[in-house]
Design a protein around this motif. Structure first.
Motif, mmCIF file in Angstrom:
data_model
loop_
_atom_site.group_PDB
_atom_site.id
_atom_site.type_symbol
_atom_site.label_atom_id
_atom_site.label_comp_id
_atom_site.label_asym_id
_atom_site.label_seq_id
_atom_site.Cartn_x
_atom_site.Cartn_y
_atom_site.Cartn_z
ATOM 1 N N ALA A 1 1.011 -1.065 -0.073
ATOM 2 C CA ALA A 1 0.171 -0.157 -0.058
ATOM 3 C C ALA A 1 0.634 1.174 0.093
ATOM 4 N N GLY A 2 2.224 1.105 -0.205
ATOM 5 C CA GLY A 2 3.210 2.090 -0.317
ATOM 6 C C GLY A 2 3.473 2.884 0.922
ATOM 7 N N GLU A 3 3.411 2.086 2.068
ATOM 8 C CA GLU A 3 3.820 2.489 3.371
ATOM 9 C C GLU A 3 5.212 2.573 3.676
ATOM 10 N N ARG A 4 5.753 3.224 4.769
ATOM 11 C CA ARG A 4 7.046 3.550 5.065
ATOM 12 C C ARG A 4 7.173 3.274 6.755
ATOM 13 N N ASN A 5 8.499 2.959 7.008
ATOM 14 C CA ASN A 5 8.527 2.908 8.517
ATOM 15 C C ASN A 5 8.288 4.267 9.065
ATOM 16 N N THR A 6 8.013 4.605 10.030
ATOM 17 C CA THR A 6 7.915 6.157 10.724
ATOM 18 C C THR A 6 8.521 5.929 12.226
ATOM 19 N N SER A 7 9.418 7.033 12.076
ATOM 20 C CA SER A 7 10.082 6.983 13.495
ATOM 21 C C SER A 7 8.988 7.820 14.490
ATOM 22 N N GLY A 8 9.182 7.566 15.662
ATOM 23 C CA GLY A 8 8.759 8.081 16.596
ATOM 24 C C GLY A 8 9.070 9.498 16.985
ATOM 25 N N TYR A 9 8.454 10.276 17.761
ATOM 26 C CA TYR A 9 8.716 11.767 18.028
ATOM 27 C C TYR A 9 8.058 12.224 19.217
ATOM 28 N N ILE A 10 8.590 13.328 19.831
ATOM 29 C CA ILE A 10 8.250 13.916 20.995
ATOM 30 C C ILE A 10 8.135 15.465 20.675
ATOM 31 N N LEU A 11 6.865 15.926 21.076
ATOM 32 C CA LEU A 11 6.825 17.317 20.714
ATOM 33 C C LEU A 11 6.306 18.285 21.992
ATOM 34 N N LEU A 12 6.858 19.532 22.348
ATOM 35 C CA LEU A 12 6.572 20.444 23.167
ATOM 36 C C LEU A 12 5.667 21.794 22.910
ATOM 37 N N HIS A 13 4.680 21.939 23.390
ATOM 38 C CA HIS A 13 4.086 23.165 22.909
ATOM 39 C C HIS A 13 3.837 23.912 24.340
ATOM 40 N N LEU A 14 3.951 25.270 24.242
ATOM 41 C CA LEU A 14 3.561 26.237 25.239
ATOM 42 C C LEU A 14 2.647 27.436 24.687
ATOM 43 N N ARG A 15 1.494 27.569 25.479
ATOM 44 C CA ARG A 15 0.531 28.540 25.176
ATOM 45 C C ARG A 15 0.128 29.171 26.228
ATOM 46 N N GLY A 16 -0.326 30.452 26.067
ATOM 47 C CA GLY A 16 -0.770 31.361 27.246
ATOM 48 C C GLY A 16 -1.685 32.263 26.599
#
Length: 674
Positions: free
Chosen positions: A610-625
């Motif tokens: 189906a055309g899929e590729r391995n995907t790496s994990g990730y961590i994101l941080l967001h700051l809101r105010g």
């Protein structure tokens, strides 16, 4: 799997304030229904005890699109071909497996490449609530194996007589040099109320993590709505709605073409009665129509080997009537009858150098007629135990309209059209263990009809796997056996909910290679036709926690995981990995500070065909105010934040084309209310 269930103990959703609400109203008795209430650009739950907390989370970014909201629901993922027009997925069901409705209305996109999912026609400012029905109640508004997403439009409010109120938003985001403007006005006079809203978005090519510019990721759009409501008495109202959406110069970096222009016009008239004769409650009848036009464009792409024009149109007219009947012994039944007719046509004109243009239908013009009826019976057994039985039946027919369409489809097989009878039923038992804890179990059977693309599509290029797809008029109906279990812990301040689900899908529709056919698209890997796979299954779980950590501090967290497999043990495509979103927010009278943590595991279980590729994990941080103050005795809110603080270069597993998402993004938003 043991590791997965351990990770579910690390409770974990969403800064945009989401809750899996169960209320005492009949439509929300099922744990498979998830409702989010929005007031203008504010999100909350129908459950009063959680509304205020959830509203504060959504205010963190009032320029958020509907897609931003959907991506934070624990049941949902988005299939992304570009930063605009992402396709919703509920528990790894998508496309024709779902009902995606606006105010209960059926709308069909006009693009063969799914560049215009129904969700793009709604902005948060003209939306009142989102209703997500999963599992064994997702077919009540229309036969479907994967569930229903219903976007309810905001209604005019009968505020103080002869008073004009409104909201104005203006914002800017750095990653795409994006401009956002929106306005809302509400006016009431006597028994009349009016509401008008408008939104303008202008995004340039965005900057990905690390600094690279993502070409062909720009878009511009306007969206506006008008609603008029007349209340002849306190029990009845009549409402007319009009919604328009126009987009142009819309880039899709994962596809070989962009969108030159897209247009939607949606209109409806509704009659609603709170109480009618014969113990009828909340009886609503709606008549509606919509027109969608979509034009793909490759003129801005470099080195185009063969220029093509690819327009598409979709027309739908329909009506429904639904309401609740009170029965003896606190029993009740919700009934719905609906009908719709959709006309589709899409074509391709190829301009070859020194040759006459070549024309063909990619969607041979066809009409889909649908007639359905559903019933949901609620049976309280005692003060702590109840049962709900849901059922639906549909008759759906396809007809090819023109001689040209019949001649073209005859190459694929049967061109005389088809008619199918669809059956759906489920049973749910809910038990209240104590004042704070309840749980529920359900099981059911559902069916869905193949889509126009699956039946009649003609050389539709899929850039994800690089194949041209052709339809199969002889496809069998897809049907599903499903089971669901949920347990809920709720106090005045805290809520924790856990869901586990399982679906066994029969006659699963998937593309299979046709080695005897040659591709039409230059550079394509070959041709696939849609066919039925004997079986597939999907299982998974979701957990949501909303906790009052301190008096002014809230923690909201979700985690979700899905596992899918075909009968030959190959992974099912489009299965997102384990994901968690956690938000911690401190709120005082005038200001708030919110830290978000977003993480996804790697996905190495892929379907290469189906055309899929391995995907790496990730961590994101967001700051809101945010900071609130008064100006000329009017409420003003200044909101700002930084998304993807670490400037991570990443992509989600359901993103096509290995295109990275937005990098570090600073935004500022001014909201003025009067």
């Amino acid at each position: 799997m043991k590791n997965i269930y351990f990770l579910f103990l690390v409770v974990c959703t969403v800064s945009y304030r989401i809750t899996c609400a169960q209320t005492d109203s009949l439509v929300n008795r099922s744990p498979d229904i998830h409702i989010i209430e929005l007031k203008e650009v504010i999100i909350g739950s129908v459950q009063k005890q959680n509304t205020d907390r959830l509203l504060q989370f959504y205010k963190a970014n009032s320029s958020a699109t509907l897609e931003d909201i959907l991506s934070r629901l624990p049941e949902m993922n988005l299939i992304r071909r570009g930063p605009y027009g992402m396709e919703p997925s509920i528990r790894s069901f998508s496309g024709g497996q779902l009902n995606v409705l606006v105010d209960g209305m059926r709308i069909h996109g006009a693009c063969t490449d799914k560049m215009d999912p129904v969700t793009i026609y709604i902005e948060p400012i003209n939306l009142q609530s989102l209703q997500v029905q999963t599992g064994n109640k997702g077919f009540v508004n229309g036969s479907a194996t994967g569930g229903t997403l219903n976007m309810k439009m905001a209604e005019p409010e009968f505020t103080q007589n002869n008073t004009l109120s409104g909201i104005f938003n203006s914002g800017y985001q750095t990653a795409a040099k994006a401009i956002y403007e929106s306005a809302l006005l509400n006016y009431a006079s006597g028994r009349w109320a009016f509401r008008v809203s408008g939104t303008y978005r202008n995004n340039q090519d965005y900057r990905a993590g690390g600094g690279d510019i993502t070409s062909f990721s720009q878009f511009r759009k306007t969206n506006y709505s008008l609603s008029a409501k007349y209340q002849p008495d306190d029990n009845t109202y009549i409402k007319a709605d009009m919604l328009a959406d126009d987009g142009w110069n819309i880039g899709y970096p994962a596809l070989p073409m962009d969108v030159g222009y897209a247009q939607a016009r949606i209109a409806a008239v509704t009659i609603h009665q709170k109480r009618g004769p014969w113990q009828l409650y909340n009886w609503e009848t709606k008549v509606y129509g919509n027109y969608i036009q979509h034009n793909m464009d490759d003129t801005h792409r470099p080195s185009v080997a063969l220029h093509m024009d690819m327009p598409g149109v979709s027309h739908t007219i329909g009506a429904y009537s639904s309401g609740t009947i009170q029965l003896p012994k606190k029993q009740s039944i919700v009934l719905r009858a609906d009908a719709s007719s959709t006309y589709l046509k899409a074509s391709m004109t190829m301009y070859q150098q020194n040759q006459p243009p070549m024309y063909m239908l990619t969607w041979p013009d066809n009409t889909r007629n649908q007639y359905g009826i559903s019933a949901s019976l609620y049976l309280p057994i005692d003060s702590s135990l109840s049962m709900q039985i849901n059922s639906r039946a549909d008759v759906i027919s396809y007809h090819l309209v023109s001689t040209q369409s019949k001649d073209q489809v005859s190459i694929l097989g049967n061109s005389s059209g088809r008619m199918d009878f669809l059956k759906n039923i489920s049973i749910q038992v809910s038990k209240k263990i104590s004042k704070k804890i309840s749980h529920a179990m359900s099981a059911g059977f559902s069916e869905r009809e193949p889509t126009a693309s699956e039946l009649y599509g003609f050389y539709l290029f899929n850039s994800h796997d690089g194949y041209d797809y052709i339809g199969n008029p002889s496809l069998k109906k897809e049907n599903t056996l499903q089971a669901d279990y949920s347990i809920n812990f709720r106090t005045i301040k805290n809520t924790i909910q856990f869901h586990a689900f399982y679906s066994q899908i029969f006659h699963y529709i998937l593309g299979s290679r046709e080695n005897s056919l040659s591709a039409m698209t230059i550079g394509a890997n070959g041709v696939k036709s849609f066919s039925n796979v004997s079986r597939a299954f999907i299982t998974g779980a979701e957990a949501t926690a909303m906790l009052k950590v301190f008096t002014k501090t809230d923690l909201i967290s979700t985690v979700r995981y899905t596992y899918g497999r075909l009968t030959n043990s190959r992974p099912l495509p489009y299965i997102a990995p384990l994901k968690n979103i956690t938000s911690l927010r401190y709120q005082s009278n005038r200001y708030s500070v919110q830290l978000e943590y977003e993480a996804a595991a790697a996905q190495n279980r892929i379907n290469e065909d189906a055309g899929e590729r391995n995907t790496s994990g990730y961590i994101l941080l967001h700051l809101r105010g945010s900071y609130d103050f008064l100006l000329w005795q009017k409420q003003v809110s200044l909101q700002s934040g930084i998304e993807n603080i670490l400037d991570k270069n990443y992509r989600e597993h359901l993103d096509w084309g290995n295109i990275p998402r937005q990098g570090r993004n600073l935004y500022i938003q001014l909201k003025f209310s009067f």
